[in-house]
Design a protein around this motif. Structure first.
Motif: not given
Ligand SMILES: NC(=O)c1ccc[n+]([C@@H]2O[C@H](COP(=O)([O-])OP(=O)(O)OC[C@H]3O[C@@H](n4cnc5c(N)ncnc54)[C@H](OP(=O)(O)O)[C@@H]3O)[C@@H](O)[C@H]2O)c1
Length: 319
Positions: A317, A232-233, A309
């Motif tokens: 990302k 999910i960065d 994210r």
């Protein structure tokens, strides 16, 4: 032409929908007993018109279970709880409910029966969840000796309560807890693979075997949290929480769960389970015996966690 009728208790749950999909593909008619049929109407469109039928039943009421099982060629039990709520207790559902269902099936002459349990099911466990899962297995086998038992490790998939829950937490919180340091190991398994295993078992006709269903790799809890955060960065602190403090958090979770419509975020019984590795044992039957190839968390989880994210799923990302 259909192959026959399979009754799937717990078919409205996370795993249940995937199980119904597999059975429908194989040409079975599927009956799904649910407590509140109006909340599960979407299950009907999984199959052709009339292939999936909803009936009202509650595993705690014997008459409704007997009615639901009447005329079935096979029965699958997916009903379980993660925490107790009034009469929805581990004892009532995992043990007595499983026994009622297996006896009702046996009375109808059903020998093709799948009981879904969990890795860690153990009559000696100090966790009520794991102990009652083992007692449920025994009650089912007493009534239907040919029943197959499926014990999955933690199950992942688009609607899971594991990755989705921690990703949602990471959206809001600056840190995530690692219970007991996060060293407990898990073998996450894709929901579609577990559903295939169940469908294959009833397809062959069950024969009294126990399968342990784990994914292709083992990970510590800490590795799973790191993987989720990378997916999910987001950067978050991973804070080791000693077991005594985890137990205290479980007690707070239980108190918060007493408020109406609030589910406990953690219970002391779940903390007990988190202490024990959740992996397939060396000599167990498993996916290889059912000839099923496994999906990985790396291939599947990014397809449904991308929505967590910061700038949505189409944002590149960070590198
Ligand atoms: N998810 C995992 O990571 C995992 C891991 C290991 C093992 N398992 C096992 O896999 C099975 C399925 O799990 P799941 O994640 O799909 O669970 P779930 O989403 O919580 O589904 C549970 C199902 O049980 C039904 N149910 C609850 N109380 C009932 C009652 N009194 N009478 C009839 N039905 C009742 C629920 O229907 P309502 O709509 O009526 O509530 C729901 O369809 C369980 O045996 C579980 O222990 C799951």
């Amino acid at each position: 032409m259909t192959k026959g009728l399979i009754t799937v208790f717990g078919g409205s749950g996370f795993l249940g929908k995937y199980v119904i999909r597999e059975l429908v593909k194989e040409g079975w008619r599927v009956r799904v007993p649910v407590r509140r049929p109006h909340t599960a109407q979407e299950l009907k469109v999984i199959g052709n018109v009339g292939q999936v039928q909803l009936v009202q039943a509650n595993l705690r009421f014997k008459d409704s279970v007997e009615r639901a099982v009447a005329g079935s060629d096979a029965v699958i039990n997916l009903v379980a709880l993660l925490f107790e709520e009034g009469k929805q207790s581990f004892e009532n559902l995992h043990v007595k409910g499983a026994e009622t269902l297996a006896k009702a099936a046996a009375a109808q002459g059903v020998t093709n029966f799948v009981q879904v349990s969990a890795i860690g099911a153990d009559a000696e466990s100090d966790s009520d969840y794991s102990r009652t899962k083992a007692e449920g297995e025994r009650a089912v086998r007493d009534a239907v000796p040919t029943a197959d038992i499926m014990r999955p490790s933690i199950i992942f998939g688009a609607e899971d309560q594991f990755f989705n829950r921690f990703a949602a937490m990471a959206q809001l919180a600056p840190a995530l807890p690692l219970m007991g340091g996060g060293d407990t190991t898990f073998q996450p398994v894709y929901v579609g693979d577990v559903a295939q295993a169940i469908a294959k078992a009833v397809g062959h006709g069950t024969s009294g075997k126990t399968y342990e269903l784990g994914g292709p790799r083992r990970y510590t809890f800490k590795e799973l949290m790191q993987f989720m955060l990378e997916t999910i960065d987001r950067k978050r602190f991973l804070v080791p929480v000693p077991w005594a403090a985890a137990n205290f958090m479980g007690a707070i979770g239980e108190i918060s769960g007493m408020a109406p419509f609030v589910k406990p975020f953690l219970t002391r019984d779940q903390v007990k389970n988190l202490k024990v590795d959740n992996v397939v044992s060396d000599d167990a039957l498993g996916f290889a015996d059912l000839d099923i190839r496994l999906e990985t968390i790396e291939a599947i989880v990014p397809t449904y966690l991308a929505r967590f994210r910061k700038y949505g799923q189409f944002h590149e990302k960070r590198v």
